[in-house]
Design an enzyme around this catalytic site. Structure first.
Site, short mmCIF file in Angstrom:
data_model
loop_
_atom_site.label_atom_id
_atom_site.label_comp_id
_atom_site.label_asym_id
_atom_site.label_seq_id
_atom_site.Cartn_x
_atom_site.Cartn_y
_atom_site.Cartn_z
N GLU A 106 -9.46 -6.32 6.29
CA GLU A 106 -8.19 -6.61 5.61
C GLU A 106 -7.31 -5.36 5.57
O GLU A 106 -7.81 -4.24 5.62
CB GLU A 106 -8.46 -7.06 4.17
CG GLU A 106 -8.29 -8.54 3.92
CD GLU A 106 -6.83 -8.99 3.90
OE1 GLU A 106 -6.00 -8.44 4.66
OE2 GLU A 106 -6.51 -9.90 3.13
N ASP A 107 -6.02 -5.59 5.45
CA ASP A 107 -5.10 -4.46 5.29
C ASP A 107 -5.08 -3.97 3.85
O ASP A 107 -5.17 -2.78 3.58
CB ASP A 107 -3.69 -4.82 5.77
CG ASP A 107 -3.15 -6.12 5.17
OD1 ASP A 107 -3.89 -6.82 4.45
OD2 ASP A 107 -1.97 -6.44 5.43
N ASP A 110 -4.84 -6.87 -3.28
CA ASP A 110 -3.91 -6.73 -4.39
C ASP A 110 -4.48 -7.50 -5.59
O ASP A 110 -5.28 -6.95 -6.35
CB ASP A 110 -2.55 -7.27 -3.91
CG ASP A 110 -1.44 -7.12 -4.91
OD1 ASP A 110 -1.69 -6.65 -6.02
OD2 ASP A 110 -0.29 -7.49 -4.58
P1 IMP Z 1 -3.93 -10.60 -2.75
O1 IMP Z 1 -4.38 -11.97 -2.34
O2 IMP Z 1 -3.01 -10.64 -3.95
O3 IMP Z 1 -5.07 -9.62 -2.94
O4 IMP Z 1 -2.99 -10.05 -1.61
C1 IMP Z 1 -3.50 -9.67 -0.41
C2 IMP Z 1 -2.56 -9.94 0.75
O5 IMP Z 1 -1.18 -9.88 0.39
C3 IMP Z 1 -2.80 -8.84 1.74
O6 IMP Z 1 -3.70 -9.25 2.71
C4 IMP Z 1 -1.44 -8.57 2.30
O7 IMP Z 1 -1.26 -9.32 3.47
C5 IMP Z 1 -0.48 -8.99 1.22
N1 IMP Z 1 -0.04 -7.83 0.40
C6 IMP Z 1 -0.49 -7.46 -0.83
N2 IMP Z 1 0.17 -6.38 -1.29
C7 IMP Z 1 1.02 -6.02 -0.30
C8 IMP Z 1 1.97 -4.95 -0.16
O8 IMP Z 1 2.15 -4.07 -1.04
N3 IMP Z 1 2.67 -4.92 1.00
C9 IMP Z 1 2.52 -5.84 1.99
N4 IMP Z 1 1.63 -6.85 1.91
C10 IMP Z 1 0.89 -6.95 0.77
MG MG Z 2 -3.75 -9.10 4.67
#
Ligand code: IMP
Ligand code: MG
Length: 182
Positions: A106-107, A110
């Site tokens: 994963e990149d 969050d």
């Molecule tokens: P989560 O599901 O909230 O953990 O978000 C994860 C996904 O949202 C990551 O795989 C990213 O693709 C995208 N994402 C979360 N934060 C950022 C950010 O600061 N910049 C760009 N993409 C983000």
């Molecule tokens: Mg991602």
């Protein structure tokens, strides 16, 4: 592409958070760790599109073991700067993962919902092992319980772009990682 420490574009201010050099150094360290941990195992590196494509490409080129590559695609942000809170699968994996060592790449994590969602994508399969690596972790922003096995950098809860991560599908080709200042 810009290599400046900070610049303005379309009325937004981009401030460098992690330089290209620091990213490259950390990616090498992660690649060494993975190569050591998966020696003689030929893991499947499962990249999460789109954000992880550059990280995955750099990571495998620094690894000195055989590995395979596959991709899943999920969406959560819907183009904006705030997670929509619900995740959709846009593409599942093609490989037969049963009996294989799978490393999901994963990149950024969050809220953690994407990692949870990815874990569930493998329910009903029988990999020999399933681990998660993320280049970035917004360590104070988790809203669900999740576990990452390898993390590149802990970062503050700010919207970041560059090195594959996007801002409305743009800015993925920035070589460093930038915070967009509010
Ligand atoms: P989560 O599901 O909230 O953990 O978000 C994860 C996904 O949202 C990551 O795989 C990213 O693709 C995208 N994402 C979360 N934060 C950022 C950010 O600061 N910049 C760009 N993409 C983000
Ligand atoms: Mg991602």
């Amino acid at each position: 592409m810009s290599k400046a420490k900070s610049f303005e574009r379309d009325g937004e201010k981009y401030v460098e958070l992690i330089s290209e050099e620091k990213i490259n150094k950390r990616v090498k360290e992660l690649a060494k760790q993975l190569s050591d941990d998966y020696r003689d195992k030929c893991p499947i590196l499962m990249g999460v599109l789109n954000g992880a494509f550059i990280f995955l490409a750099d990571l495998i080129r620094e690894m000195d073991i055989d590995c395979e590559v596959d991709f899943v695609k999920i969406s959560s942000y819907g183009g904006g700067r705030v997670s929509l809170g619900f995740i959709k699968s846009k593409k599942g994996f093609d490989s037969d993962v049963d009996g294989r060592d799978v490393i999901v790449v994963e990149d950024i994590a969050d809220s953690g919902r994407s990692i949870k969602f990815l874990e569930k994508m493998f329910a009903g399969t029988n990999p020999a092992s399933l681990k998660f690596v993320s280049l970035l972790l917004k360590e104070d922003n988790a809203v669900v319980d999740f576990k990452l096995d390898y993390v590149g950098f802990n970062i503050p809860t700010k919207f970041v772009v560059g090195y594959g991560l996007d801002f409305d599908q743009k800015e993925r080709n920035l070589r460093s990682i930038y915070v967009i200042e509010e």
